[in-house]
Design an enzyme around this catalytic site. Sequence first.
Site, PDB file in Angstrom:
ATOM      1  N   ARG A 102       0.841  -1.203   0.000  1.00 33.58           N
ATOM      2  CA  ARG A 102       0.000   0.000   0.000  1.00 33.58           C
ATOM      3  C   ARG A 102       0.874   1.251   0.000  1.00 33.58           C
ATOM      4  O   ARG A 102       0.566   2.242  -0.661  1.00 33.58           O
ATOM      5  CB  ARG A 102      -0.937  -0.023   1.207  1.00 33.58           C
ATOM      6  CG  ARG A 102      -2.008   1.046   1.148  1.00 33.58           C
ATOM      7  CD  ARG A 102      -3.070   0.836   2.218  1.00 33.58           C
ATOM      8  NE  ARG A 102      -2.535   0.973   3.564  1.00 33.58           N
ATOM      9  CZ  ARG A 102      -3.209   0.672   4.676  1.00 33.58           C
ATOM     10  NH1 ARG A 102      -4.451   0.200   4.589  1.00 33.58           N
ATOM     11  NH2 ARG A 102      -2.659   0.835   5.864  1.00 33.58           N
ATOM     12  N   LYS A 144      -2.628   6.540   1.360  1.00 38.57           N
ATOM     13  CA  LYS A 144      -2.405   6.980   2.745  1.00 38.57           C
ATOM     14  C   LYS A 144      -1.437   8.154   2.756  1.00 38.57           C
ATOM     15  O   LYS A 144      -0.275   8.035   3.130  1.00 38.57           O
ATOM     16  CB  LYS A 144      -1.894   5.815   3.592  1.00 38.57           C
ATOM     17  CG  LYS A 144      -2.413   5.830   5.016  1.00 38.57           C
ATOM     18  CD  LYS A 144      -2.170   4.519   5.714  1.00 38.57           C
ATOM     19  CE  LYS A 144      -2.536   4.596   7.173  1.00 38.57           C
ATOM     20  NZ  LYS A 144      -3.999   4.646   7.418  1.00 38.57           N
ATOM     21  N   GLU A 163     -16.286   6.406   4.427  1.00 41.27           N
ATOM     22  CA  GLU A 163     -15.571   5.964   5.629  1.00 41.27           C
ATOM     23  C   GLU A 163     -15.456   7.140   6.578  1.00 41.27           C
ATOM     24  O   GLU A 163     -15.995   8.208   6.327  1.00 41.27           O
ATOM     25  CB  GLU A 163     -14.197   5.397   5.256  1.00 41.27           C
ATOM     26  CG  GLU A 163     -13.271   6.399   4.582  1.00 41.27           C
ATOM     27  CD  GLU A 163     -11.847   5.867   4.425  1.00 41.27           C
ATOM     28  OE1 GLU A 163     -11.366   5.148   5.307  1.00 41.27           O
ATOM     29  OE2 GLU A 163     -11.206   6.195   3.412  1.00 41.27           O
TER      30      GLU A 163
HETATM   31  C1  LIG Z   1      -5.069   3.828   7.728  1.00 40.47           C
HETATM   32  C2  LIG Z   1      -6.493   4.107   7.373  1.00 40.47           C
HETATM   33  C3  LIG Z   1      -7.506   3.160   7.559  1.00 40.47           C
HETATM   34  C4  LIG Z   1      -7.271   1.839   8.235  1.00 40.47           C
HETATM   35  O1  LIG Z   1      -6.439   0.989   7.525  1.00 40.47           O
HETATM   36  P1  LIG Z   1      -5.776  -0.274   8.233  1.00 40.47           P
HETATM   37  O2  LIG Z   1      -4.874  -0.835   7.202  1.00 40.47           O
HETATM   38  O3  LIG Z   1      -6.887  -1.204   8.583  1.00 40.47           O
HETATM   39  O4  LIG Z   1      -5.085   0.230   9.439  1.00 40.47           O
HETATM   40  C5  LIG Z   1      -8.779   3.490   7.132  1.00 40.47           C
HETATM   41  N1  LIG Z   1      -9.076   4.692   6.577  1.00 40.47           N
HETATM   42  C6  LIG Z   1      -8.132   5.634   6.402  1.00 40.47           C
HETATM   43  C7  LIG Z   1      -8.506   6.928   5.789  1.00 40.47           C
HETATM   44  C8  LIG Z   1      -6.810   5.370   6.788  1.00 40.47           C
HETATM   45  O5  LIG Z   1      -5.887   6.314   6.609  1.00 40.47           O
END
Ligand SMILES: *Cc1c(COP(=O)(O)O)cnc(C)c1O
Length: 340
Positions: free
Chosen positions: A81, A183, A219
């Site tokens: 990722r 991210k 989300e």
């Molecule tokens: C990091 C993140 C998540 C959660 O991802 P994981 O891999 O499960 O820790 C969900 N939404 C956003 C916007 C994120 O930055």
Amino acid sequence: MKNNIDWNNLGFGYMKTDWRYFSNYKNGSWDEGHLTIDENIVLNECACVLQYAQTCFEGLKAYRTVDDKVVCFRPDMNAKRMADTAERLEMPPFPQDRFVEAVCSVVKKNVDWVPPFGSGATLYIRPYMFGSDAIMGVKPANEYQFRVFTSPVGPYFKGGAKPITLRIPDFDRAAPLGTGHVKAGLNYAMSLHAIVDAHKKGFNENMYLDSGTRTKIEETGGANIIFVTKDGKVVTPKSNTILPSITRRSLMYVAEHYLGLNTEEREVYKEELNDFAECALCGTAAVLSPVGKIYDHGVEINLPSGMEKMGEITHKLYETLTGIQMGKIEPPEGWIKVIC
Ligand SMILES: *Cc1c(COP(=O)(O)O)cnc(C)c1O
């Protein structure tokens, strides 16, 4: 183990540990990388990260298992990722095998900081990278630094996971063809106002809609969402503008293959919110946090699971995934990386 830490009462905050890793990118290649005890970074005043926010990050955890091994959960997924994020931000991806090696080497060096089994605490691992040389005109940096530090953290929600209240905000998180699926630090910078505003008004988090039509659930600022239907199906929103949570993808697998539940990744419309039996946020920090109430501009949607405890299926998902992480339940192939 460090003997001056109250493992059972750790918060979710930064605590300096002994070692961290860094590698520099210059003249088109990453150097061999080093471990250091120095937690400070010295940067040029015009570094690209400071002016144009060219930075991205990951988050994962190391756990002490029931048989006292130290493991981490699917670090290869974080490596992949981060490489995807780097490409979207015109940064040179850090090699994925080296990402996993760096994570393991930092955890191993800080092994005394990995909280004991049963404390509920874990060692949080933060890999990240940023454009480090001076950039004035808008363009990608030429030089980068990749780093990994760790910090012991308590359970995200102290005293067990009490259901939280979300609100549907008048702010968007991600543009239809923007950066919501990676991210990047910039996604968080622009969410700060919305989260401060939500807290001021008494809500725990924002439940963002798709910004193209504002009809579909996406989300929250830092966690994906799962729903459970009244007939026990686990549903999660499908969208190109949500961050592909590793926790969410793991939970959907657990729901199907460990609990024998039906699962569905599909568009979820705001109109459907009244139809669900359970709702929860999912991410590395909290694993699962139950949602009891959703507030939408004067209308309250109360989940049947209520404000006292996790819904039944959410609870089963939580127990199974954390059981896998803590070595109590046989994991799927490749999910658990034993560090030492
Ligand atoms: C990091 C993140 C998540 C959660 O991802 P994981 O891999 O499960 O820790 C969900 N939404 C956003 C916007 C994120 O930055």
